[in-house]
Design a protein around this motif. Sequence first.
Motif, PDB file in Angstrom:
ATOM      1  N   TYR A 275      -2.932   6.438   1.729  1.00 19.81           N
ATOM      2  CA  TYR A 275      -3.727   6.932   0.603  1.00 19.81           C
ATOM      3  C   TYR A 275      -4.725   5.857   0.179  1.00 19.81           C
ATOM      4  N   SER A 276      -5.964   6.286  -0.060  1.00 21.20           N
ATOM      5  CA  SER A 276      -6.988   5.368  -0.574  1.00 21.20           C
ATOM      6  C   SER A 276      -7.841   6.112  -1.585  1.00 21.20           C
ATOM      7  N   ALA A 277      -8.473   5.364  -2.478  1.00 21.99           N
ATOM      8  CA  ALA A 277      -9.278   5.965  -3.544  1.00 21.99           C
ATOM      9  C   ALA A 277     -10.738   6.036  -3.115  1.00 21.99           C
ATOM     10  N   ASN A 278     -11.432   6.993  -3.698  1.00 23.76           N
ATOM     11  CA  ASN A 278     -12.826   7.219  -3.330  1.00 23.76           C
ATOM     12  C   ASN A 278     -13.671   7.247  -4.598  1.00 23.76           C
ATOM     13  N   ASN A 279     -13.997   6.056  -5.117  1.00 24.05           N
ATOM     14  CA  ASN A 279     -14.896   5.974  -6.264  1.00 24.05           C
ATOM     15  C   ASN A 279     -15.683   4.685  -6.185  1.00 24.05           C
ATOM     16  N   GLY A 280     -16.715   4.580  -7.003  1.00 23.84           N
ATOM     17  CA  GLY A 280     -17.657   3.479  -6.874  1.00 23.84           C
ATOM     18  C   GLY A 280     -17.120   2.110  -7.224  1.00 23.84           C
ATOM     19  N   ALA A 281     -15.981   2.045  -7.936  1.00 20.08           N
ATOM     20  CA  ALA A 281     -15.444   0.750  -8.347  1.00 20.08           C
ATOM     21  C   ALA A 281     -14.049   0.527  -7.778  1.00 20.08           C
ATOM     22  N   SER A 282     -13.749   1.160  -6.661  1.00 23.47           N
ATOM     23  CA  SER A 282     -12.427   1.049  -6.059  1.00 23.47           C
ATOM     24  C   SER A 282     -12.282  -0.261  -5.281  1.00 23.47           C
TER      25      SER A 282
ATOM     26  N   LEU B 204     -10.397   4.202   7.462  1.00 20.28           N
ATOM     27  CA  LEU B 204      -9.042   4.270   6.922  1.00 20.28           C
ATOM     28  C   LEU B 204      -8.385   5.582   7.327  1.00 20.28           C
ATOM     29  N   ARG B 205      -7.137   5.492   7.708  1.00 21.67           N
ATOM     30  CA  ARG B 205      -6.378   6.688   8.033  1.00 21.67           C
ATOM     31  C   ARG B 205      -6.005   7.439   6.752  1.00 21.67           C
ATOM     32  N   GLY B 206      -5.503   8.660   6.931  1.00 20.07           N
ATOM     33  CA  GLY B 206      -4.834   9.356   5.847  1.00 20.07           C
ATOM     34  C   GLY B 206      -5.722  10.111   4.893  1.00 20.07           C
ATOM     35  N   LYS B 207      -5.351  10.079   3.612  1.00 18.64           N
ATOM     36  CA  LYS B 207      -5.948  10.936   2.597  1.00 18.64           C
ATOM     37  C   LYS B 207      -6.717  10.132   1.565  1.00 18.64           C
ATOM     38  N   ARG B 208      -7.852  10.691   1.130  1.00 18.92           N
ATOM     39  CA  ARG B 208      -8.633  10.095   0.056  1.00 18.92           C
ATOM     40  C   ARG B 208      -8.312  10.843  -1.241  1.00 18.92           C
ATOM     41  N   ILE B 209      -8.201  10.102  -2.335  1.00 15.24           N
ATOM     42  CA  ILE B 209      -8.046  10.760  -3.623  1.00 15.24           C
ATOM     43  C   ILE B 209      -9.259  10.428  -4.478  1.00 15.24           C
ATOM     44  N   SER B 210      -9.639  11.365  -5.333  1.00 14.27           N
ATOM     45  CA  SER B 210     -10.746  11.107  -6.246  1.00 14.27           C
ATOM     46  C   SER B 210     -10.200  10.436  -7.500  1.00 14.27           C
ATOM     47  N   GLY B 211     -11.039   9.690  -8.176  1.00 14.91           N
ATOM     48  CA  GLY B 211     -10.597   9.025  -9.388  1.00 14.91           C
ATOM     49  C   GLY B 211     -10.223   7.581  -9.166  1.00 14.91           C
ATOM     50  N   ASP B 212      -9.559   7.027 -10.146  1.00 19.31           N
ATOM     51  CA  ASP B 212      -9.274   5.597 -10.199  1.00 19.31           C
ATOM     52  C   ASP B 212      -8.157   5.190  -9.243  1.00 19.31           C
ATOM     53  N   ASP B 213      -8.159   3.898  -8.856  1.00 21.17           N
ATOM     54  CA  ASP B 213      -7.119   3.355  -7.979  1.00 21.17           C
ATOM     55  C   ASP B 213      -5.712   3.522  -8.559  1.00 21.17           C
ATOM     56  N   LEU B 214      -5.593   3.546  -9.879  1.00 17.53           N
ATOM     57  CA  LEU B 214      -4.271   3.668 -10.487  1.00 17.53           C
ATOM     58  C   LEU B 214      -3.568   4.948 -10.042  1.00 17.53           C
ATOM     59  N   PHE B 215      -4.340   5.984  -9.736  1.00 10.12           N
ATOM     60  CA  PHE B 215      -3.746   7.253  -9.317  1.00 10.12           C
ATOM     61  C   PHE B 215      -3.067   7.149  -7.950  1.00 10.12           C
ATOM     62  N   LEU B 216      -3.375   6.074  -7.216  1.00 10.30           N
ATOM     63  CA  LEU B 216      -2.706   5.870  -5.924  1.00 10.30           C
ATOM     64  C   LEU B 216      -1.203   5.697  -6.103  1.00 10.30           C
ATOM     65  N   ASN B 217      -0.799   5.061  -7.202  1.00 14.47           N
ATOM     66  CA  ASN B 217       0.625   4.868  -7.462  1.00 14.47           C
ATOM     67  C   ASN B 217       1.347   6.211  -7.516  1.00 14.47           C
ATOM     68  N   THR B 218       0.753   7.161  -8.240  1.00 13.06           N
ATOM     69  CA  THR B 218       1.360   8.482  -8.384  1.00 13.06           C
ATOM     70  C   THR B 218       1.390   9.228  -7.053  1.00 13.06           C
ATOM     71  N   ALA B 219       0.275   9.146  -6.308  1.00 10.27           N
ATOM     72  CA  ALA B 219       0.199   9.845  -5.023  1.00 10.27           C
ATOM     73  C   ALA B 219       1.268   9.345  -4.064  1.00 10.27           C
ATOM     74  N   VAL B 220       1.473   8.041  -4.013  1.00 12.05           N
ATOM     75  CA  VAL B 220       2.464   7.461  -3.102  1.00 12.05           C
ATOM     76  C   VAL B 220       3.882   7.850  -3.515  1.00 12.05           C
ATOM     77  N   LYS B 221       4.157   7.835  -4.805  1.00 13.72           N
ATOM     78  CA  LYS B 221       5.509   8.167  -5.259  1.00 13.72           C
ATOM     79  C   LYS B 221       5.849   9.639  -5.020  1.00 13.72           C
ATOM     80  N   LYS B 222       4.826  10.475  -4.898  1.00  9.86           N
ATOM     81  CA  LYS B 222       5.068  11.902  -4.640  1.00  9.86           C
ATOM     82  C   LYS B 222       5.256  12.207  -3.163  1.00  9.86           C
ATOM     83  N   ASP B 223       4.831  11.298  -2.287  1.00  6.00           N
ATOM     84  CA  ASP B 223       4.880  11.538  -0.844  1.00  6.00           C
ATOM     85  C   ASP B 223       5.907  10.599  -0.212  1.00  6.00           C
TER      86      ASP B 223
END
Length: 297
Positions: A135-142, A158-177
């Motif tokens: 998982y990686s974030a896709n925003n201008g200040a990532s 980068l492999r895998g999935k991009r999420i929109s929004g802030d890098d902090l949301f990566l924590n949630t995405a990883v814990k769900k997968d």
Amino acid sequence: MIALSLATLQLMAQTYTINSPRFARPLVEKWIEEYAKVEPNVHFRLLNGCGCTEESALYILPYGKGDEETVDHGIFFAEYAILPFTASNSEAAQILGGRKFSNRRLSSIFFEQQTYVPEEELTKQEKRQKRLVIYSANNGASTTDPFASFFNESKDNLRGKRISGDDLFLNTAVKKDPLGVSFNALSNLYDLNSRQLKEGLSIVPLDTKREIADAFLNHATLDTMIELLEQYSADNIPVGKVALAYKGLNKDIQGFLTWILTSGRQLNHHYGLLEIDHQLAQRQIDAINTELIAQNR
């Protein structure tokens, strides 16, 4: 004489907006609080959002290691460190456990490999690692760009999935997968109050200097990690500078930047960021002073 309320004084003051990704937001909030005590007639306001630069007078961006020691129309005020992580007790943690990862191994996990290897030639461990979801974030200040450049890669690789929004949301995405793996700045991975790694997260063990490797194994606090990263250079931990850029320089902005490079720097460690070199700070103070003088001639 009639005493004016703080709210009235702030309305009368000049207001400048700041945009920041979440890894630096707590620090910026503290800047604003403390600087108001020093300069009550100049007011700064932190915008909501993920750190994109539109419609803000100042904005924060992470820069990769090896960038120049000066930034156009801005200052470097701190350094950040990025660590790979997964969810504790997850299937991904089991796949990654029991070994320390070198740069080459980390790169093979996070990025598409240019050399194709047939499935039958992969080791059992390599086959398991291919199942991981990056998982990686896709925003201008990532931190995505600095992380990729550290491995001499493009973020598009980068492999895998991009999420929109802030890098902090990566924590949630990883814990769900159960197979999720990602990377984030220290201040997003550690609780700034308890100084411990945030609940449910696990740092991927790295093949680095013994002092730092032991800290991972011993579940080091945020303060210990910062101390070790400032003391020992780690070849496979991305460390870069954080910049505060501005769209226009005037006396108010110059005063704020100077305060950040002097008094404000003392807050870096508490908010999960590393210190910058004192000489760099002084060079930047001199540079913004010179810029302001030149533009007012």
